[in-house]
Structures are given as structure tokens and as C-alpha cells.
Design a protein around this motif. Structure first.
Motif, PDB file in Angstrom:
ATOM      1  N   UNK A 186       1.470 -10.962  -2.397  1.00  0.00           N
ATOM      2  CA  UNK A 186       0.510 -11.936  -2.896  1.00  0.00           C
ATOM      3  C   UNK A 186      -0.893 -11.346  -2.929  1.00  0.00           C
ATOM      4  N   UNK A 187      -1.832 -12.147  -3.397  1.00  0.00           N
ATOM      5  CA  UNK A 187      -3.263 -11.835  -3.324  1.00  0.00           C
ATOM      6  C   UNK A 187      -3.926 -13.015  -2.617  1.00  0.00           C
ATOM      7  N   UNK A 189       2.693  -9.920   2.218  1.00  0.00           N
ATOM      8  CA  UNK A 189       1.714  -8.837   2.135  1.00  0.00           C
ATOM      9  C   UNK A 189       0.655  -9.225   1.117  1.00  0.00           C
ATOM     10  N   UNK A 190      -0.605  -9.040   1.479  1.00  0.00           N
ATOM     11  CA  UNK A 190      -1.680  -9.284   0.525  1.00  0.00           C
ATOM     12  C   UNK A 190      -2.415  -7.980   0.238  1.00  0.00           C
ATOM     13  N   UNK A 222       6.971 -18.435  11.320  1.00  0.00           N
ATOM     14  CA  UNK A 222       8.123 -17.554  11.106  1.00  0.00           C
ATOM     15  C   UNK A 222       7.843 -16.418  10.148  1.00  0.00           C
ATOM     16  N   UNK A 223       6.631 -16.402   9.569  1.00  0.00           N
ATOM     17  CA  UNK A 223       6.271 -15.374   8.585  1.00  0.00           C
ATOM     18  C   UNK A 223       5.152 -14.509   9.141  1.00  0.00           C
ATOM     19  N   UNK A 224       5.333 -13.203   9.064  1.00  0.00           N
ATOM     20  CA  UNK A 224       4.289 -12.277   9.490  1.00  0.00           C
ATOM     21  C   UNK A 224       3.407 -11.924   8.289  1.00  0.00           C
ATOM     22  N   UNK A 225       2.103 -11.917   8.518  1.00  0.00           N
ATOM     23  CA  UNK A 225       1.144 -11.628   7.444  1.00  0.00           C
ATOM     24  C   UNK A 225       0.612 -10.214   7.624  1.00  0.00           C
ATOM     25  N   UNK A 226       0.811  -9.392   6.618  1.00  0.00           N
ATOM     26  CA  UNK A 226       0.318  -8.013   6.646  1.00  0.00           C
ATOM     27  C   UNK A 226      -0.569  -7.787   5.435  1.00  0.00           C
ATOM     28  N   UNK A 227      -1.381  -6.755   5.496  1.00  0.00           N
ATOM     29  CA  UNK A 227      -2.370  -6.504   4.438  1.00  0.00           C
ATOM     30  C   UNK A 227      -2.412  -5.028   4.092  1.00  0.00           C
ATOM     31  N   UNK A 228      -2.618  -4.753   2.818  1.00  0.00           N
ATOM     32  CA  UNK A 228      -2.751  -3.375   2.375  1.00  0.00           C
ATOM     33  C   UNK A 228      -4.057  -3.170   1.640  1.00  0.00           C
TER      34      UNK A 228
END
Length: 586
Positions: A313-314, A340-341, A360-366
């Protein structure tokens, strides 16, 4: 010189093939991709469910390449060096389409005849598209039924004949009867595949070792925050490198022995979707489930139907999920393990909010750029630090340089510089931009990102990259630097704010101060009292120099690029026009 690299636990980047196209690397298990028997459908339509197996994609590439070779009158396509009498720039194919299952297949088809693909944003106007077609020297244009009118106008302006315009098949659900009527008579990609079946076989590509390092695969255009967009020259080896960097690094927290479905909603023309979603994921054995546009109901239905495990996502889409929890809860999204954003910064506040709403959802970023053929750093699921863009990928060296040109250590801000094999060849026909962006220091070639960055060490002991903001977008207030993204993240936590953007405006004593453009939630009155509440929200939680000295202006929409970046430049231009009309000194 202080150099930052991947953490010790990250796999080392091995030697990579430098004599094959990116499509061969993605589709051929001889180069490390997961066995096609494990994941047999790299691209799936999220509306119709239509898909092609890996073997079918390879066949479609081969057949369609025969037809496009004839259209372009290409000869000697097998040679790996300079081709007598035929430049690679005579084989540029523009792609102006919404997302579809044949998008990457078309790209690989063009590469099969030693050609170059130039993806264009589906949000472009005719004049913007015409500029890119002329600049990239495209001779053929692939579009789709919903965008045909714009494509025809742009192609005419760019000198591309009507017979060199073709269509990519898209679901009927996103077209109208009138659109389909206008598209009558234009060949589509399926037609070229069928024609190619009856044509003479192509000779095999025989590239010399090292050729893919200099052979251009894509001319992708940067977002153009100032001036006209620039054509970025991305080699096959650039992309092969970044795909492998992402795949190896992701093994620290993702299991690839069993295939999974991932969301492919972001524009395939954008480097984030082009490399990370639509190439790295199929290389890892997963299926990219493709949606042509965002619609909340369609988005949630797709997650539920295809049991998507990973959402790319963004930040604007993260905001939608955060602000519409009641609607999301009506669907089964229990399959989702990670979000992932990228493409724009996700603030610590918003990352934490999403994590709390969906535990239940892990948020990661790139973080990455078109000029790095995408990802530079990425959050590993084993060390999530909200607000961070994660750790540096294998094979990438980074430096942080302050305004005086001095390398700085952890905790000190400065411009991020990158040296790696995924850094692109340069810009098309723009030596000034090349000289400013790509520099040679300490015996290496470095990409100047223009991004204000800080390296911090997490509690787990890993060095994390924090992208503060674009250097040229930082607000300079009484000697202090204020990051618009920080204030935007804070404003989004206000109960009355649906969306926002922050820009600098002139200030008599401080030089600049922050002004917020705010979209209010439905039902909230756009009153002076509401403005004061929002300004107080910032004043109560932020330093004095970070206050909204420029006030608050309500607006119906925040301008954004298709990838989700806030187009602050448009708001700054709007502010200048307003001040000019009022007779203010600019």
C-alpha cells in the motif's frame, strides 16, 4: 567516510547473471526463482480471476515478440553488442494503461526483441503523455480501452501513427459500451499473440557477459516535483539486482516454501509496483493479484476472495483502512499477515494506529527511488520500529552527508547517498541532472537522493533508516527545520481531520512557517472554531517553532500522485497565486 550497510544477519548478495534480460531472470527457474510447479500463476486478475501460468506467460512473450518485431521491422535481435544500422532507441514501446495481467508480459515481450519499455502513469493528461512519448522516442504505444481517447490525442501529438497503437485487455467491469465501441478496430495483445503463433520463430538472445549492466530495460519517469519529469535509464542488471536484494532480505521474516497471494493494486507504471510487487513476488513464487483501481469494497472483496497474505500500500490507503474500521470489519481479512507501505513516508503515529486497529497485521515500511530501481531499505518483520524505513538491503552502501559535505554518524541528520548495483545508469538527455544527482567520491559512484535522513539504532541493535523529508520541502523556521510529514502525521490523529498536507509560507520574522491544508471528515463544520481546534492540537503537542503559524485552510481534496505522494508543489503554487492576488510580497 562513514558507510552504513545491511545488518550482519542479512544474507550476502551473491554474483548475479549479467547476460540475460530481467524477464528471463524472473520466469526461468534456472536463475533461482521458485519452481513454477509451486507457483504456476504469477499474475491474476483480482476482478475476473483470469490468470496465466508461468509457461503460458513465456509462450505469450515469445509469440507477441514475433509480431512486434515485424511492426518495428527489427533485425539482428540476437546480438549482444551494438547492432549495425539499428539503434535500441528505434525499439521503444510506450505503455499507458491501467493495471492488467498482461502488463509485465508486454514489457518482457519488448525486451525479447532488445527493445525498451517506457511505462507512463495512467493518470497522465494527453499533454503529459505526449511529452513522455516524444522524450523517450517511443514508436509504438500500448494503451487500454478506458484510456484510448487520451492515448490517441497524445500519440498524434508525438507523431505515433494510429496503426502503431494497440490495446492491453482489461476487465469489462471497468469499461463502458461507448469505450468498447471506440476501441473497435484496434488490435489488442491477444491478437498479436495469435498472429505470432503463425510467424517464423525468433532466434535466441545471445547477450555477452556484462551486457545487461548497460542494456536499458525501462525508461521510467520520475515524479517531477519540480520542472518536467525526467526519464530514468534502468538497466536489466539494475532490476535483477534489486529483485534479488528484496528476495534475500525478505527471507528474514517471510516463508517462501509455500506460495501466497499478494495485492497488486498500486500502478504498474510506478517503480514500486513494477519491481517490488510485479517482479520480486513472482520470482519468490507468489501470485500478484491485480486490481486496476482502488475501490474500498473491491479492495476488501479481493482480500477476502483470494486470501491475500501481503498488502502493498501507500500511506493514503493506510489512512483509508484506519478511518474505515467499521467497514473493513464486515469482510474476512484474517489472511493478511503484513502491510508494507512505500512511495511516501508513513509516520510513527499512523503506523502505530494501524497496528492497534489490526493487531493481527504487522506494518512494515520501505524506502526507495526510481533512481535506485526501487528499494534501498525495508523493515524486517523481526525488528519492527514504527516510523522507521527499516534496515539497508544487502549489497547497498549508504552515507549521510550534512550541509557542509561532512559524513555524519548515527543520530545526525543529512542527505542520504547510495552506492550499489541497483543505482540506475542516469537520466535521458539531461546531463545537468546527471551531474547534480550522480557523483563520484572516494572511488565510488554515489546517488544523491535529496532526502533528509537519520540513522538510528533500534533496541534490537540494528541500524534503521529514518527518512525525515525531502530536503527541498523542509520548512526553515528561525533556523530550525520542520518536516511537513511529521506535522501531517500528527494532524491525521485529530478526530476531525480526514486528510491533510503541510507547506511552508513566508513569515516576516521566522523566514518561513507551516500552513496546513485540511480535508475535514464528513459532517464536520468548516468554521473558524474548527481551525482554532486544529491549530491548538499542534500547539499542545509540538515545539513552538513547529506550530501552524500560517494557519489552516480547508480544502476538498489533497493533490496526490498515483503512487500516493502529496503534491505539495501544487499547494505551494496555489498559495503563491493567492498571495500575489492579495498584493503580498512573495
Amino acid at each position: 567516510m562513514i558507510v552504513y550497510e545491511a545488518p550482519e544477519w542479512a544474507p550476502k548478495l551473491p554474483d548475479r547473471p549479467d547476460h540475460i534480460p530481467i524477464g528471463e531472470f524472473i520466469l526461468n527457474p534456472a536463475y533461482g526463482r521458485v519452481d513454477p510447479k509451486v507457483s504456476n500463476h504469477p499474475y491474476v486478475c483480482g476482478i475476473t480471476g483470469k490468470s496465466y501460468s508461468v509457461d503460458e506467460v513465456v509462450e505469450r512473450v515469445e509469440y507477441a515478440a514475433r509480431a512486434i518485431k515485424q511492426i518495428l521491422k527489427v533485425q539482428d535481435i540476437h546480438k549482444g553488442g551494438p547492432q549495425t544500422g539499428f539503434s535500441e532507441w528505434e525499439k521503444v514501446v510506450g505503455v499507458f494503461s491501467v493495471n492488467c495481467v498482461d502488463y509485465l508480459t508486454l514489457c518482457y515481450t519488448v525486451h525479447r526483441i532488445n527493445g525498451i519499455t517506457s511505462p507512463a502513469s495512467a493518470a497522465y493528461s494527453a499533454s503529459e503523455l505526449a511529452y513522455q512519448l516524444r522524450d523517450s522516442q517511443a514508436r509504438v504505444l500500448f494503451t487500454c480501452t478506458p484510456l484510448l481517447d487520451t492515448a490517441l490525442e497524445a500519440a498524434k501529438a508525438a507523431g505515433i501513427p494510429k496503426e502503431n497503437i494497440f490495446l492491453l485487455p482489461v476487465p469489462d467491469a471497468i469499461t463502458t459500451e461507448e469505450m468498447r465501441r471506440k476501441a473497435h478496430g484496434f488490435k489488442n495483445f491477444d491478437d498479436l499473440v495469435e498472429e505470432g503463433k503463425r510467424m517464423e520463430k525468433l532466434v535466441a538472445l545471445r547477450w555477452d557477459h556484462g551486457f545487461s549492466r548497460k542494456k536499458i530495460a525501462f525508461v521510467s519517469y520520475s515524479s517531477g516535483t519540480s520542472g518536467l519529469p525526467k526519464g530514468v535509464l534502468i538497466s536489466h542488471f539494475n532490476m535483477i539486482t534489486n529483485v534479488l536484494q528484496m528476495y534475500l532480505y525478505s527471507q528474514s521474516f517471510r516463508e517462501f516454501s509455500k506460495p501466497s497471494n499478494v495485492l497488486a493494486l498500486l500502478p504498474q507504471s510506478h517503480i514500486y509496483a513494477l519491481v517490488v510487487i510485479n517482479q520480486t513476488e513472482p520470482y519468490a513464487g507468489n501470485s500478484a493479484v491485480i486490481l486496476p483501481k482502488f475501490d474500498l469494497s473491491l479492495f476488501l472483496t479481493c482480500i477476502q476472495r483470494f486470501k491475500l497474505a501481503f498488502l502493498f500500500l501507500v500511506p493514503p490507503l493506510v489512512i483509508v483502512m484506519a478511518k474505515n474500521k467499521a467497514i473493513v470489519d464486515k469482510y474476512d481479512i484474517s489472511s493478511v499477515k503484513y502491510i508494507m507501505t512505500g512511495a511516501a513516508p508513513l509516520t510513527e503515529e499512523l503506523s502505530k494506529e494501524l497496528n492497534q486497529l489490526y493487531p493481527g497485521i504487522k506494518v512494515v515500511q520501505g524506502y526507495g527511488l526510481t533512481e535506485s530501481s526501487t528499494v534501498v531499505c525495508y523493515t524486517s518483520g523481526i525488528d519492527i520500529w514504527h516510523g522507521s524505513s527499516g534496515c539497508i538491503l544487502p549489497g547497498i552502501k549508504c552515507r549521510i552527508v550534512n550541509a557542509e559535505g561532512r559524513d555524519v554518524g548515527e543520530g545526525e541528520p543529512g542527505e542520504l547517498l547510495i552506492s550499489a548495483d541497483n543505482v540506475v545508469l542516469g537520466y535521458l538527455n539531461n546531463q545537468k541532472a546527471n551531474d547534480e544527482t550522480f557523483i563520484t567520491e572516494h572511488g565510488a559512484r554515489w546517488l544523491r537522493t535529496g532526502d533528509e535522513t537519520i540513522i538510528k539504532r533500534s533496541p534490537a541493535g540494528n541500524q534503521h533508516v529514518f527518512i525525515v523529508d525531502r530536503l527541498k520541502e523542509l520548512i526553515k523556521t528561525s533556523g530550525h527545520q520542520v518536516a511537513p510529514a511529521e506535522l501531517e502525521g500528527h494532524l491525521l490523529n485529530h478526530e476531525k481531520v480526514a486528510d491533510c498536507a503541510v507547506i511552508p509560507v513566508p513569515h516576516e520574522t521566522a523566514g518561513e512557517t507551516a500552513k496546513a491544508y485540511v480535508v475535514l471528515k464528513p459532517g464536520v463544520a468548516a468554521t473558524e472554531q474548527t481551525k482554532l481546534e486544529i491549530m491548538k492540537w499542534v500547539a499542545d503537542h509540538k515545539s513552538r517553532y513547529k506550530r501552524l503559524g500560517g494557519g489552516v485552510e480547508f480544502t476538498d481534496i489533497i493533490p496526490k500522485s498515483p503512487s500516493g505522494k502529496i503534491l505539495r508543489r501544487l499547494l505551494r503554487d496555489k498559495e503563491k497565486e493567492r498571495r500575489r492576488a492579495e498584493g503580498a510580497k512573495l
